[in-house]
Scaffold this motif. Structure first.
Motif, PDB file in Angstrom:
ATOM      1  N   MET A 178       0.835  -1.184   0.000  1.00 43.47           N
ATOM      2  CA  MET A 178       0.000   0.000   0.000  1.00 43.47           C
ATOM      3  C   MET A 178       0.879   1.248   0.000  1.00 43.47           C
ATOM      4  SD  MET A 178      -3.087  -0.538   2.640  1.00 43.47           S
ATOM      5  CE  MET A 178      -4.570  -1.218   2.045  1.00 43.47           C
ATOM      6  N   GLU A 179       0.368   2.226  -0.618  1.00 41.21           N
ATOM      7  CA  GLU A 179       1.089   3.488  -0.657  1.00 41.21           C
ATOM      8  C   GLU A 179       0.844   4.272   0.626  1.00 41.21           C
ATOM      9  OE1 GLU A 179       0.129   5.728  -4.080  1.00 41.21           O
ATOM     10  OE2 GLU A 179       0.256   4.020  -5.430  1.00 41.21           O
ATOM     11  N   TYR A 180       1.747   5.202   0.868  1.00 39.32           N
ATOM     12  CA  TYR A 180       1.643   6.045   2.054  1.00 39.32           C
ATOM     13  C   TYR A 180       0.342   6.848   2.045  1.00 39.32           C
ATOM     14  CZ  TYR A 180       2.691   9.681   5.432  1.00 39.32           C
ATOM     15  OH  TYR A 180       2.625  10.538   6.490  1.00 39.32           O
ATOM     16  N   ALA A 181      -0.042   7.368   0.903  1.00 40.71           N
ATOM     17  CA  ALA A 181      -1.255   8.182   0.797  1.00 40.71           C
ATOM     18  C   ALA A 181      -2.496   7.355   1.123  1.00 40.71           C
ATOM     19  CB  ALA A 181      -1.371   8.785  -0.587  1.00 40.71           C
ATOM     20  N   THR A 182      -2.519   6.108   0.719  1.00 37.98           N
ATOM     21  CA  THR A 182      -3.658   5.235   1.001  1.00 37.98           C
ATOM     22  C   THR A 182      -3.756   4.960   2.495  1.00 37.98           C
ATOM     23  OG1 THR A 182      -3.381   4.190  -1.162  1.00 37.98           O
ATOM     24  CG2 THR A 182      -4.741   3.032   0.440  1.00 37.98           C
ATOM     25  N   LEU A 183      -2.646   4.659   3.134  1.00 37.09           N
ATOM     26  CA  LEU A 183      -2.645   4.426   4.577  1.00 37.09           C
ATOM     27  C   LEU A 183      -3.068   5.684   5.336  1.00 37.09           C
ATOM     28  CD1 LEU A 183       0.609   2.324   5.023  1.00 37.09           C
ATOM     29  CD2 LEU A 183      -1.749   1.540   5.209  1.00 37.09           C
ATOM     30  N   HIS A 184      -2.574   6.809   4.871  1.00 35.86           N
ATOM     31  CA  HIS A 184      -2.943   8.076   5.508  1.00 35.86           C
ATOM     32  C   HIS A 184      -4.439   8.333   5.379  1.00 35.86           C
ATOM     33  CE1 HIS A 184      -3.140  12.484   5.988  1.00 35.86           C
ATOM     34  NE2 HIS A 184      -2.195  12.261   6.885  1.00 35.86           N
TER      35      HIS A 184
END
Length: 59
Positions: free
Chosen positions: A1-7
């Motif tokens: 997962m990308e950082y933006a998705t986790l955020h």
């Protein structure tokens, strides 16, 4: 997962938690508890007045 998705997922979880907390705090079931807590200040004053009255009655 990308950082933006986790955020984004974390932000949604916090928002849902905040909404749940607000609903809990303002529910009618909690009103009596909050009213009692709001009047605790006045209970201290009444106890102090009763204590002073008892002390003056003993003299």
């Amino acid at each position: 997962m990308e950082y933006a998705t986790l955020h984004s997922i974390f932000t949604v979880i916090l928002f849902v938690g905040f909404v749940a907390f607000v609903i809990w705090a303002y529910s009618k079931k909690r009103k009596s508890d909050f009213d009692q807590a709001a009047n605790l200040v006045f209970d201290d004053e009444q106890k102090a007045q009763q204590k002073n009255k008892q002390e003056s009655d003993h003299e």
